[in-house]
Motif scaffolding. Sequence first.
Motif, mmCIF file in Angstrom:
data_model
loop_
_atom_site.group_PDB
_atom_site.id
_atom_site.type_symbol
_atom_site.label_atom_id
_atom_site.label_comp_id
_atom_site.label_asym_id
_atom_site.label_seq_id
_atom_site.Cartn_x
_atom_site.Cartn_y
_atom_site.Cartn_z
ATOM 1 N N VAL A 143 33.490 -11.838 18.845
ATOM 2 C CA VAL A 143 32.752 -11.790 17.509
ATOM 3 C C VAL A 143 31.745 -12.790 17.876
ATOM 4 C CG1 VAL A 143 32.417 -11.825 14.949
ATOM 5 C CG2 VAL A 143 34.588 -10.745 16.283
ATOM 6 N N ASP A 144 30.376 -12.461 17.970
ATOM 7 C CA ASP A 144 29.456 -13.511 18.206
ATOM 8 C C ASP A 144 28.017 -13.171 17.601
ATOM 9 O OD1 ASP A 144 28.740 -11.683 20.166
ATOM 10 O OD2 ASP A 144 27.895 -13.349 21.209
ATOM 11 N N THR A 145 27.327 -14.305 17.635
ATOM 12 C CA THR A 145 25.845 -14.222 17.108
ATOM 13 C C THR A 145 25.210 -15.146 17.786
ATOM 14 O OG1 THR A 145 24.333 -13.959 15.359
ATOM 15 C CG2 THR A 145 26.043 -15.819 15.041
ATOM 16 N N VAL A 146 23.933 -15.162 17.904
ATOM 17 C CA VAL A 146 22.849 -16.216 18.306
ATOM 18 C C VAL A 146 22.632 -17.401 17.243
ATOM 19 C CG1 VAL A 146 20.864 -16.625 19.365
ATOM 20 C CG2 VAL A 146 21.867 -14.841 20.044
ATOM 21 N N LEU A 147 22.996 -18.658 17.703
ATOM 22 C CA LEU A 147 22.821 -19.589 16.707
ATOM 23 C C LEU A 147 21.243 -20.249 16.816
ATOM 24 C CD1 LEU A 147 23.896 -21.886 14.682
ATOM 25 C CD2 LEU A 147 24.542 -23.073 16.559
ATOM 26 N N VAL A 148 20.871 -20.344 17.869
ATOM 27 C CA VAL A 148 19.489 -20.956 18.204
ATOM 28 C C VAL A 148 19.331 -20.750 19.715
ATOM 29 C CG1 VAL A 148 20.201 -23.373 18.741
ATOM 30 C CG2 VAL A 148 18.000 -22.962 18.037
ATOM 31 N N ASP A 149 17.933 -20.540 19.880
ATOM 32 C CA ASP A 149 17.401 -20.364 21.423
ATOM 33 C C ASP A 149 17.103 -21.860 22.105
ATOM 34 O OD1 ASP A 149 14.412 -20.919 21.506
ATOM 35 O OD2 ASP A 149 15.074 -19.801 19.804
ATOM 36 N N LEU A 150 17.235 -21.911 23.247
ATOM 37 C CA LEU A 150 17.119 -23.337 23.803
ATOM 38 C C LEU A 150 15.719 -23.997 23.769
ATOM 39 C CD1 LEU A 150 18.644 -25.642 25.736
ATOM 40 C CD2 LEU A 150 17.454 -24.237 27.712
ATOM 41 N N GLU A 151 14.830 -23.083 23.611
ATOM 42 C CA GLU A 151 13.565 -23.499 23.495
ATOM 43 C C GLU A 151 13.101 -24.190 22.135
ATOM 44 O OE1 GLU A 151 10.817 -20.328 24.630
ATOM 45 O OE2 GLU A 151 11.320 -20.285 26.688
ATOM 46 N N SER A 152 13.962 -23.861 21.229
ATOM 47 C CA SER A 152 14.050 -24.504 19.840
ATOM 48 C C SER A 152 14.511 -25.724 19.449
ATOM 49 C CB SER A 152 14.234 -23.151 18.743
ATOM 50 O OG SER A 152 13.672 -22.173 18.975
ATOM 51 N N GLY A 176 28.874 -22.068 22.416
ATOM 52 C CA GLY A 176 28.649 -21.991 23.899
ATOM 53 C C GLY A 176 27.145 -21.606 24.162
ATOM 54 N N ILE A 177 26.730 -21.798 25.370
ATOM 55 C CA ILE A 177 25.675 -21.480 25.903
ATOM 56 C C ILE A 177 25.436 -20.048 26.899
ATOM 57 C CG2 ILE A 177 23.618 -22.292 27.356
ATOM 58 C CD1 ILE A 177 24.503 -25.060 26.791
ATOM 59 N N GLU A 178 24.604 -19.339 26.782
ATOM 60 C CA GLU A 178 24.611 -18.027 27.361
ATOM 61 C C GLU A 178 22.883 -17.532 27.769
ATOM 62 O OE1 GLU A 178 25.712 -13.226 26.543
ATOM 63 O OE2 GLU A 178 25.816 -14.805 25.026
ATOM 64 N N THR A 179 22.838 -17.053 29.138
ATOM 65 C CA THR A 179 21.767 -16.471 29.280
ATOM 66 C C THR A 179 21.559 -14.986 29.109
ATOM 67 O OG1 THR A 179 21.439 -18.056 31.117
ATOM 68 C CG2 THR A 179 19.858 -16.089 31.344
ATOM 69 N N MET A 180 20.460 -14.664 28.214
ATOM 70 C CA MET A 180 20.367 -13.263 27.902
ATOM 71 C C MET A 180 19.917 -12.461 29.006
ATOM 72 S SD MET A 180 21.464 -13.448 24.800
ATOM 73 C CE MET A 180 21.120 -12.214 23.803
ATOM 74 N N PRO A 181 19.978 -11.297 29.020
ATOM 75 C CA PRO A 181 19.281 -10.194 30.105
ATOM 76 C C PRO A 181 18.004 -10.450 30.225
ATOM 77 C CG PRO A 181 21.054 -8.942 28.636
ATOM 78 C CD PRO A 181 20.688 -10.378 28.020
ATOM 79 N N ASN A 182 17.043 -10.874 29.223
ATOM 80 C CA ASN A 182 15.749 -11.068 29.288
ATOM 81 C C ASN A 182 15.257 -12.440 30.001
ATOM 82 O OD1 ASN A 182 16.239 -12.814 27.272
ATOM 83 N ND2 ASN A 182 14.982 -11.804 25.778
ATOM 84 N N GLY A 183 16.615 -13.260 30.182
ATOM 85 C CA GLY A 183 16.476 -14.652 31.069
ATOM 86 C C GLY A 183 16.310 -15.644 29.971
ATOM 87 N N GLN A 184 16.294 -15.349 28.684
ATOM 88 C CA GLN A 184 16.327 -16.406 27.600
ATOM 89 C C GLN A 184 17.631 -17.061 27.592
ATOM 90 O OE1 GLN A 184 15.881 -14.894 23.660
ATOM 91 N NE2 GLN A 184 14.772 -17.023 23.026
ATOM 92 N N THR A 185 17.674 -18.565 27.387
ATOM 93 C CA THR A 185 18.925 -19.058 27.333
ATOM 94 C C THR A 185 19.165 -19.374 25.645
ATOM 95 O OG1 THR A 185 18.613 -20.085 29.305
ATOM 96 C CG2 THR A 185 20.204 -21.238 27.908
ATOM 97 N N VAL A 186 20.240 -19.271 25.163
ATOM 98 C CA VAL A 186 20.564 -19.591 23.788
ATOM 99 C C VAL A 186 21.884 -19.911 23.553
ATOM 100 C CG1 VAL A 186 19.198 -17.607 23.180
ATOM 101 C CG2 VAL A 186 21.733 -17.334 23.656
ATOM 102 N N TYR A 187 21.970 -20.706 22.219
ATOM 103 C CA TYR A 187 23.453 -21.059 21.982
ATOM 104 C C TYR A 187 23.995 -19.958 21.053
ATOM 105 C CZ TYR A 187 22.144 -25.712 23.469
ATOM 106 O OH TYR A 187 21.635 -26.847 24.275
#
Length: 225
Positions: A143-152, A176-187
């Motif tokens: 169960v997960d959700t995006v907390l914030v993207d790296l650029e923010s 944790g840190i994950e790279t999305m399919p569009n290349g965006q890195t998010v927490y």
Amino acid sequence: MKRRSPSASDTESASSQGERSKPSTKKPSSFYMKQMRGGLSAAGYVKHETWVLPENRSLLKQMEKQLRQPILAGSFMLEDYMSAGNNWNIDRLFSALQALDEVASKEITPTLIQGSEQSIKLEMNEFGGLPIYIAVVGEQIIVDTVLVDLESIKDVQRFNDAVLRSREMFPLSSIGIETMPNGQTVYNMFGALSSESSLTNVVTEIKTLVDNVQRASEAFESFFN
């Protein structure tokens, strides 16, 4: 029980009678139990005797509370089925979540996402449509959700340090840190539990994650742009 302070009229009355008022008699616990049983009976509930192992008493109590809610009866049957050692798959879990009160009341909007790996998206409408994603991966439910993207993040190093020191702040959840399919890195903030877990435990994981996301957003607010 805190006593009421005597008023002037009370004191005057007691003085004229030449005696103190006696404290009211304390009711025994059996009185309150009788009141409770009477209330449950009047509400249409029936008593049913059940024999269980001592270590299962608390579990039975939880089940009793659920079975007092008519709309949960169907999903409760699914939980009983899952206790037989069967693992959830994404389709059965989606059907079970659709039977929840929160879905019927539009607090949660579930969507089954098709693709190479199916997942469930839950829009938490009371929290601005916060998306929660659920996947069944082998023996686990994630169960997960995006907390914030790296650029923010203003200062990534200091933020990472704060996250690593926050283990005890967010029960049942990790970051944790994950790279999305569009290349965006998010927490991501996420939780994991066994795919044999009861529906109640899955829902608890979801609600805990939502609560932890709120707390994390407030705790780390100073790091965000």
